[in-house]
Design a protein around this motif. Structure first.
Motif, short mmCIF file in Angstrom:
data_model
loop_
_atom_site.label_atom_id
_atom_site.label_comp_id
_atom_site.label_asym_id
_atom_site.label_seq_id
_atom_site.Cartn_x
_atom_site.Cartn_y
_atom_site.Cartn_z
N ASP A 60 0.82 -1.21 0.00
CA ASP A 60 0.00 0.00 0.00
C ASP A 60 0.86 1.26 0.00
O ASP A 60 0.40 2.33 -0.40
CB ASP A 60 -0.92 0.02 1.22
CG ASP A 60 -1.95 -1.10 1.18
OD1 ASP A 60 -2.43 -1.41 0.09
OD2 ASP A 60 -2.25 -1.67 2.24
N ASN A 102 2.40 -2.25 -6.02
CA ASN A 102 1.06 -1.67 -5.98
C ASN A 102 0.52 -1.56 -7.41
O ASN A 102 1.19 -1.08 -8.31
CB ASN A 102 1.13 -0.29 -5.33
CG ASN A 102 -0.25 0.25 -5.00
OD1 ASN A 102 -1.09 0.43 -5.88
ND2 ASN A 102 -0.47 0.52 -3.72
N GLN A 115 4.67 4.76 -2.97
CA GLN A 115 3.99 3.51 -3.31
C GLN A 115 4.96 2.62 -4.05
O GLN A 115 5.63 3.06 -5.00
CB GLN A 115 2.75 3.79 -4.18
CG GLN A 115 1.57 4.29 -3.38
CD GLN A 115 0.27 4.28 -4.17
OE1 GLN A 115 0.28 4.38 -5.38
NE2 GLN A 115 -0.84 4.14 -3.47
#
Length: 281
Positions: free
Chosen positions: A131, A174, A170
């Protein structure tokens, strides 16, 4: 108890003196009498018993003293061993850090049109590293949204949020991150790398949009192509695990194992263009 020991000592001394006198007397005669021999046997027995008792007491005392010394020595060795283990861990950590910095230095020499700002990972943004994670540097060091995060091993991801002294990155695993990439060996440069999770929820990456006649195969190295002007060219992404054909879409795709283990990285380097006008974020 002490009185008994004192009496026993006096008796032994008297018997010893008597026995010595008898020895001196008998020496001149060449042969002991029956009485003299009996007295000698008795005295020797008492002396042996007395000496044996003293020897056992002395040995016991020495044993107790030695146990105390051994215990002290063991404690000193334990402390010393703990100190050396701590030093060994520090030394190992320093070696790994030097290796990371050396790899990063080599890349920075090849790509000298960029500055590289090091930042520590200080937290997770979301439920896991897939995440995103929080780093210790932000706008005060020139970091902006859209800039690239990497290590000496390869590409990590992209900056998605920026504060004064913190930022959120990120990672490549992701699915919101898309990177223009190529196959290093074949130079196929029309691929796009995105995050991918296998059936065991292992975070990987996938490169798609490769043409059907692409020669990509297992073991090939995937790296950034530089197309689009966001990611600098030549940053390693990962190694191909498997190749798949989609004749309906008229293209190939490949599953990629990223070089960076996103769950174990401790710091990243943010890639900052020396001339920001050349890069559009």
């Amino acid at each position: 108890m002490n009185m008994k020991k004192n009496k026993l000592t006096v008796v032994v001394i008297i018997l010893s003196v008597t026995f010595l006198s008898l020895i001196g007397y008998s020496a001149n005669r060449g042969k002991m009498s029956f009485v003299e021999n009996g007295v000698g046997v008795t005295i020797n027995s008492v002396q042996g018993l007395f000496y044996d008792s003293l020897y056992k007491i002395s040995s016991s005392f020495q044993f107790i003293t030695n146990v105390s010394k051994v215990k002290t020595q063991n404690e000193e060795l334990r402390k010393s061993n703990s100190k050396y283990q701590s030093k060994a861990l520090e030394y190992s950590a320093s070696i790994k850090e030097n290796e990371r910095l050396r790899s990063m230095f080599k890349f920075s020499e090849l790509k000298d049109q960029y500055n590289y700002v090091g930042a520590d990972i200080i937290g997770i943004s979301g439920n896991s590293f897939t995440d995103g994670f929080i780093i210790s540097e932000g706008e005060d060091k020139g970091i902006k949204k859209g800039m690239i995060a990497m290590t000496g091993e390869g590409l990590v991801g992209q900056v998605t949020s920026v504060g004064n002294n913190w930022s959120i990155v990120q990672s490549l695993s992701n699915k919101n991150i898309a990177v223009a990439a190529l196959v290093h060996r074949t130079r196929d440069n029309n691929g796009i790398v995105k995050g991918y999770t296998d059936k065991n929820n292992k975070p990987l990456a996938e490169i798609d949009r490769l043409s059907l006649d692409s020669g990509v195969k297992k073991g090939d190295v995937i790296e950034t192509s530089g197309l689009g002007g966001i990611y600098p060219a030549g940053i390693q992404i990962g190694k191909v695990l498997s190749v798949h054909e989609d004749k309906g879409e008229v293209m190939k795709s490949a599953i990629v194992q990223p070089y960076v283990d996103f769950s174990k990285i401790e710091e990243v380097f943010i890639v900052i263009p020396k001339n920001p006008r050349e890069i559009k974020y």
